[in-house]
Write an enzyme that holds these catalytic residues in place. Structure first.
Site, PDB file in Angstrom:
ATOM      1  N   GLN A  51     -28.408  26.114  -3.461  1.00  0.00           N
ATOM      2  CA  GLN A  51     -29.206  26.265  -2.243  1.00  0.00           C
ATOM      3  C   GLN A  51     -30.685  26.004  -2.484  1.00  0.00           C
ATOM      4  O   GLN A  51     -31.431  25.739  -1.549  1.00  0.00           O
ATOM      5  CB  GLN A  51     -29.027  27.677  -1.653  1.00  0.00           C
ATOM      6  CG  GLN A  51     -27.638  27.920  -1.089  1.00  0.00           C
ATOM      7  CD  GLN A  51     -27.535  29.296  -0.483  1.00  0.00           C
ATOM      8  OE1 GLN A  51     -27.298  30.270  -1.179  1.00  0.00           O
ATOM      9  NE2 GLN A  51     -27.735  29.396   0.817  1.00  0.00           N
ATOM     10  N   HIS A 139     -20.308  28.420  -2.522  1.00  0.00           N
ATOM     11  CA  HIS A 139     -21.450  27.492  -2.633  1.00  0.00           C
ATOM     12  C   HIS A 139     -21.372  26.655  -3.912  1.00  0.00           C
ATOM     13  O   HIS A 139     -21.779  25.496  -3.927  1.00  0.00           O
ATOM     14  CB  HIS A 139     -22.777  28.258  -2.654  1.00  0.00           C
ATOM     15  CG  HIS A 139     -23.327  28.568  -1.284  1.00  0.00           C
ATOM     16  ND1 HIS A 139     -23.676  27.596  -0.390  1.00  0.00           N
ATOM     17  CD2 HIS A 139     -23.616  29.751  -0.680  1.00  0.00           C
ATOM     18  CE1 HIS A 139     -24.152  28.163   0.724  1.00  0.00           C
ATOM     19  NE2 HIS A 139     -24.117  29.474   0.573  1.00  0.00           N
TER      20      HIS A 139
HETATM   21 NI    NI Z   1     -24.735  30.906   2.009  1.00  0.00          NI
END
Ligand code: NI
Length: 174
Positions: A51, A139
């Site tokens: 991220q 993720h």
């Molecule tokens: Ni997330």
């Protein structure tokens, strides 16, 4: 410590399979510090390295509510090695703006991981904590919570994002 930019859908880095961490060096520790600051600033309750643009198998999870003190758990190369039951809870994601939705997850998970020193550990989590772990580990495999929704819901969200992006790209006159 630096607050990093959080990548948002449809950034391609979010879709990559993250690489295992093999080098437990000072750079890794620095990244964890940046991620911790970024997570609390957002604010969020978990953050995965992809991220912030680092496609490696590292997640951090805020465990303040469990431990009653500001504390982050760092998990490197995490794997779900056991699970039990199911639960449905509302999820959101710092990389998926303007959307929350109910997602079905395991109620209880056992996760093996390494800590910052490279030491092998194991943890069993349930309820909300288990949801966060499953969301963050997703993720690392290029999976976002929208992938767990119905095709229709996902299509509607993609349409909305493309519209937002198109509006952003339109040059403003005057
Ligand atoms: Ni997330």
């Amino acid at each position: 410590m630096t607050i990093r930019t959080i990548l948002e859908f449809p950034d391609p880095v979010l879709r990559q399979q993250a690489k295992p961490v093999t080098d437990f060096n000072a750079g890794l520790e620095e990244l964890v510090k940046d991620m911790t600051e970024t997570m609390y600033d957002a604010p969020g309750i978990g953050l995965a390295a992809p991220q912030v643009g680092e496609s490696i198998q590292l997640i951090i999870v805020d465990v303040s509510k469990l431990e009653h003190a500001q504390k982050t758990m760092v998990m490197i190369n995490p794997r779900i090695i056991g699970h039990e039951g199911h639960q449905v809870d509302e999820e959101g994601c710092l990389s998926v703006v303007d959307l929350t939705a109910n997602v079905k997850r395991f109620q209880k998970v056992t996760v093996s991981f390494q800590d910052l020193a490279g030491e092998a550990k194991e943890i069993t989590a349930e309820d909300r904590f288990a949801v966060v772990l499953q969301h963050e580990i997703d993720h690392l495999n290029g999976i976002l919570f929208i992938d767990h929704l119905s095709m229709l819901k996902r299509a509607l969200y993609k349409k909305k994002v493309h519209k937002m992006l198109a509006e952003k790209e339109t040059p403003t006159e005057a």
